[in-house]
Design an enzyme around this catalytic site. Structure first.
Site, PDB file in Angstrom:
ATOM      1  N   SER A 132      27.868 -24.112 -29.711  1.00 42.40           N
ATOM      2  CA  SER A 132      28.037 -24.114 -31.159  1.00 42.40           C
ATOM      3  C   SER A 132      29.023 -25.210 -31.521  1.00 42.40           C
ATOM      4  O   SER A 132      29.839 -25.631 -30.685  1.00 42.40           O
ATOM      5  CB  SER A 132      28.580 -22.754 -31.614  1.00 42.40           C
ATOM      6  OG  SER A 132      29.061 -22.810 -32.936  1.00 42.40           O
ATOM      7  N   TYR A 145      35.162 -15.980 -31.848  1.00 43.53           N
ATOM      8  CA  TYR A 145      33.890 -16.647 -31.563  1.00 43.53           C
ATOM      9  C   TYR A 145      34.132 -18.015 -30.933  1.00 43.53           C
ATOM     10  O   TYR A 145      33.512 -18.373 -29.929  1.00 43.53           O
ATOM     11  CB  TYR A 145      33.090 -16.795 -32.854  1.00 43.53           C
ATOM     12  CG  TYR A 145      31.723 -17.413 -32.661  1.00 43.53           C
ATOM     13  CD1 TYR A 145      30.661 -16.656 -32.186  1.00 43.53           C
ATOM     14  CD2 TYR A 145      31.500 -18.754 -32.967  1.00 43.53           C
ATOM     15  CE1 TYR A 145      29.403 -17.214 -32.019  1.00 43.53           C
ATOM     16  CE2 TYR A 145      30.249 -19.325 -32.804  1.00 43.53           C
ATOM     17  CZ  TYR A 145      29.203 -18.558 -32.334  1.00 43.53           C
ATOM     18  OH  TYR A 145      27.968 -19.118 -32.162  1.00 43.53           O
TER      19      TYR A 145
END
Length: 229
Positions: A132, A145
């Site tokens: 990501s 995250y």
């Protein structure tokens, strides 16, 4: 010649888009899903023999589950596309949410990759980690995250160096915001309206991953970052 691919996160988003591309060319798919109920939901689209119950969130039980799963002895690719996100400040992040993100996004891929290494070495296969933009830059509210994704990049780097002699290639893919159900959830957590047309599609990211999987044997792409136009 048909190849065998293990793809996590094939229930939606990038994982589903990739699984569909691989199915279209009649490659063999191994798709871990979290429960028998999830098998029932996906069996109309994907052949049940390829649907394997592995709860990636239960990392304590995952090693035993992997030993009992009877995964193929040869795997051409392993693609880690499963992930969870729960936005919160460091001060307010619940323990459960923090642990779930680390376990699903980082610990589970580590355990699954380790279990699949013998099968990957037999084919001089490829491991792809769908990371990501949060694995490159950590923004406010994204601490857990981003930590899981920074860790995933580190794991990929170490694995790449360790397995090069065995011919196993390792690629990290860093998509920016992508039109997926997870992105819709992120917008809900951010309190913003969601318009998928503003972001690149899961199919575009999947096409890039497919390119990585189809590279000639004498070349590798260690990392690729994707941005919307």
């Amino acid at each position: 010649m048909s190849r065998t691919h293990l793809v996590t996160g094939a229930g939606s988003g990038i994982g589903l888009a990739l699984a569909r591309l691989l199915r279209e060319r009649q490659d063999t798919l191994v798709l871990p899903v979290r429960s028998r109920a999830r098998v029932e939901q996906l069996r109309d689209e994907f052949a049940e023999p390829g649907l394997v119950v592995l709860d990636l969130a239960d990392t304590a039980a995952l090693p035993d589950a992997l030993r009992q799963a009877h995964l193929p002895s040869r795997l051409d690719t392993v693609v880690h596309a499963a992930g969870v996100v729960e936005l919160s400040s460091v001060a307010d992040q619940p323990d459960e949410g923090l642990r779930e993100q680390l376990e699903v996004n980082l610990v589970a891929p580590m355990l699954l990759t380790r279990a699949c290494l013998p099968a990957l070495r037999r084919t001089r296969g490829t491991v792809v980690f769908v990371n990501s933009g949060a694995g490159l830059v950590a923004n406010p509210e994204w601490s857990a995250y981003a930590a899981s994704k920074f860790g995933l990049r580190a794991f990929a780097d170490s694995l790449r160096a360790e397995e090069a002699a065995a011919g196993v290639r390792v690629t990290s893919v860093f998509p920016s915001r992508t039109a997926t159900p997870m992105q819709a959830l992120v917008h809900e957590q951010e309190g913003r309206a969601y318009d998928p047309s503003h972001f690149m599609s899961a199919e575009s990211v999947a096409a890039t991953i497919l390119h990585v999987l189809d590279l000639p044997e004498d070349v590798t792409i260690p990392e690729v970052s994707l941005r919307s136009r």
